[in-house]
Design an enzyme around this catalytic site. Structure first.
Site, mmCIF file in Angstrom:
data_model
loop_
_atom_site.group_PDB
_atom_site.id
_atom_site.type_symbol
_atom_site.label_atom_id
_atom_site.label_comp_id
_atom_site.label_asym_id
_atom_site.label_seq_id
_atom_site.Cartn_x
_atom_site.Cartn_y
_atom_site.Cartn_z
ATOM 1 N N GLY A 153 0.808 -1.225 0.000
ATOM 2 C CA GLY A 153 0.000 0.000 0.000
ATOM 3 C C GLY A 153 0.836 1.267 0.000
ATOM 4 O O GLY A 153 2.045 1.246 -0.274
ATOM 5 N N LEU A 154 0.194 2.371 0.320
ATOM 6 C CA LEU A 154 0.820 3.700 0.316
ATOM 7 C C LEU A 154 2.059 3.754 1.213
ATOM 8 O O LEU A 154 3.141 4.154 0.775
ATOM 9 C CB LEU A 154 -0.230 4.727 0.785
ATOM 10 N N GLY B 30 3.559 1.085 2.963
ATOM 11 C CA GLY B 30 4.470 -0.032 2.711
ATOM 12 C C GLY B 30 5.375 0.236 1.517
ATOM 13 O O GLY B 30 6.591 -0.010 1.571
ATOM 14 N N TYR C 160 -14.138 0.040 13.682
ATOM 15 C CA TYR C 160 -12.716 0.172 13.312
ATOM 16 C C TYR C 160 -11.918 0.783 14.459
ATOM 17 O O TYR C 160 -10.844 0.301 14.825
ATOM 18 C CB TYR C 160 -12.618 1.052 12.059
ATOM 19 N N THR D 37 -0.684 11.520 10.889
ATOM 20 C CA THR D 37 -1.810 12.360 10.449
ATOM 21 C C THR D 37 -2.114 11.978 8.994
ATOM 22 O O THR D 37 -1.809 10.874 8.569
ATOM 23 C CB THR D 37 -1.474 13.859 10.610
ATOM 24 N N ASN D 38 -2.710 12.848 8.207
ATOM 25 C CA ASN D 38 -3.144 12.504 6.838
ATOM 26 C C ASN D 38 -1.938 12.232 5.932
ATOM 27 O O ASN D 38 -1.121 13.117 5.715
ATOM 28 C CB ASN D 38 -3.954 13.666 6.245
ATOM 29 N N HIS E 42 -8.649 9.582 -0.230
ATOM 30 C CA HIS E 42 -8.482 10.672 0.722
ATOM 31 C C HIS E 42 -8.330 12.004 -0.020
ATOM 32 O O HIS E 42 -8.344 12.046 -1.237
ATOM 33 C CB HIS E 42 -7.294 10.384 1.624
ATOM 34 N N ARG F 18 -5.879 20.976 7.776
ATOM 35 C CA ARG F 18 -5.384 19.615 8.001
ATOM 36 C C ARG F 18 -3.856 19.589 8.030
ATOM 37 O O ARG F 18 -3.204 20.416 7.398
ATOM 38 C CB ARG F 18 -5.863 18.661 6.884
ATOM 39 N N ASP G 128 -18.304 20.702 4.508
ATOM 40 C CA ASP G 128 -16.878 20.869 4.770
ATOM 41 C C ASP G 128 -16.279 19.771 5.649
ATOM 42 O O ASP G 128 -15.085 19.544 5.623
ATOM 43 C CB ASP G 128 -16.622 22.214 5.477
#
Length: 322
Positions: A19-20, A22, A144, A172-173, A187, A216, A278
């Protein structure tokens, strides 16, 4: 002979390795190899981590000395709301299998990934590691969230009862190459990159959902990879550590959209669709613990990170997740 001259052989196994995050860890350790340290990146093809026997077979095959645990059942808002039982059960099974086999096979270090979305719904900001269990999570993803929170509880329990060196990271993001660029389910940044790509290709306006005002903190996947490897090697406490850019680096979504447009060389019209909600205005996380240990760490800027993510997406448009 000192250990410096002859480091022990180690094998680091990364679950959710395709994934992102890894993929970013794979890129980082390929560029920065360490003597006598081998890395294995698992994907779902290697076996079903929900199943104990399948997980035992993976540990038996690779015999890891260290584990970075990224694998999880994840999904967007609507999936989380519709399948709370599955999100709770599957993640709990995965985590229990990984943790218990790390104990049984005497893995020297386990680093698991948590998320800021598992924090209490009603809280004060900035949030830090000590506030994780201060109240219930948002009802929409409680299946989750509770499964993930138990990782923190069990890291401490395994340390107390068995002396295991287990810990967790709270990013975080995250954004970067190898992300899921779906407009509906992805995302913020990957969704914006895909939208901007289509707007440029079709010569249509680049439309951003909402006012663009919410703030963010975004961490580039390459930075998170580097810091995760550092946690594995040098951070030895069961208490979680937040891996985030500084509070001063929090940015409005509008600035992110403009950075994406600039990276994509998009010169058309940019529209903010204020009919769309928002979401939460801010979710600031405090990285004081990280800064106490890594005061000089320099994060990738939003402009540079967006450019890298956009370039990767354009180059891999045909084959990437979208």
């Amino acid at each position: 002979m000192t250990t410096e001259e002859s480091p022990e052989k180690s094998l680091v196994m990364v679950t959710g390795g395709s994934g992102l995050v890894g993929s970013a860890i794979n890129d980082f350790v390929t560029a920065n190899p360490k003597e006598n340290q081998e890395w294995v990146f698992l994907s779902s093809k290697d076996g079903d981590l929900r199943d104990r026997k399948s997980t035992e077979a993976i540990f038996d095959k690779f015999k890891p000395t260290h584990v970075i645990h990224l694998a999880a059942k994840v999904g967007g808002l609507f999936a989380n709301m519709a399948q709370k039982v599955e999100f709770y059960r599957e993640n709990t099974l995965i985590n229990d299998n990984i943790m218990e086999l790390c104990r049984i096979t005497k893995v020297k270090k386990l680093v698991s990934m948590l998320s800021t979305c598992i924090f209490p719904d009603k809280t004060t900001y900035p949030i830090d590691e000590t506030m994780l269990h201060d109240g219930p999570p948002h009802p929409s993803n409680e299946g989750y969230a509770y499964a993930k929170r138990l990782i923190d509880t069990m890291n401490r329990a395994y340390a107390e009862e068995y002396g295991c060196n287990f810990t967790s990271i709270i990013p975080t993001n995250i954004y970067g190459p190898h992300d899921n660029f779906s407009i509906q389910n992805g995302h913020v940044i990957p969704g914006l990159i895909h939208k901007c790509f289509i707007a440029k290709r079709d010569n249509t306006p680049f439309t951003i959902w909402g006012s663009g005002k919410p703030l963010r903190q975004f961490i580039y996947s390459g930075d998170l990879a580097e810091l995760t490897v550092w946690v594995m090697r040098d951070y030895h406490s069961p208490d979680p550590i937040t891996l985030s850019v500084d509070e001063s680096a929090e940015v409005p979504i509008k600035d992110v959209a403009l950075a994406v447009a600039k990276a994509m060389k998009f010169e058309g019209e940019i529209v903010f669709d204020t009919e769309k909600a928002d979401g939460q205005f801010k979710k600031t996380a405090c990285n004081k613990k990280l800064r106490g240990l890594r005061p000089d760490y320099k994060f990738t800027s939003m402009e540079e990170g967006c450019q890298k993510a956009v370039d990767w997406f354009v180059e891999n448009y045909e084959t990437c997740r979208k």
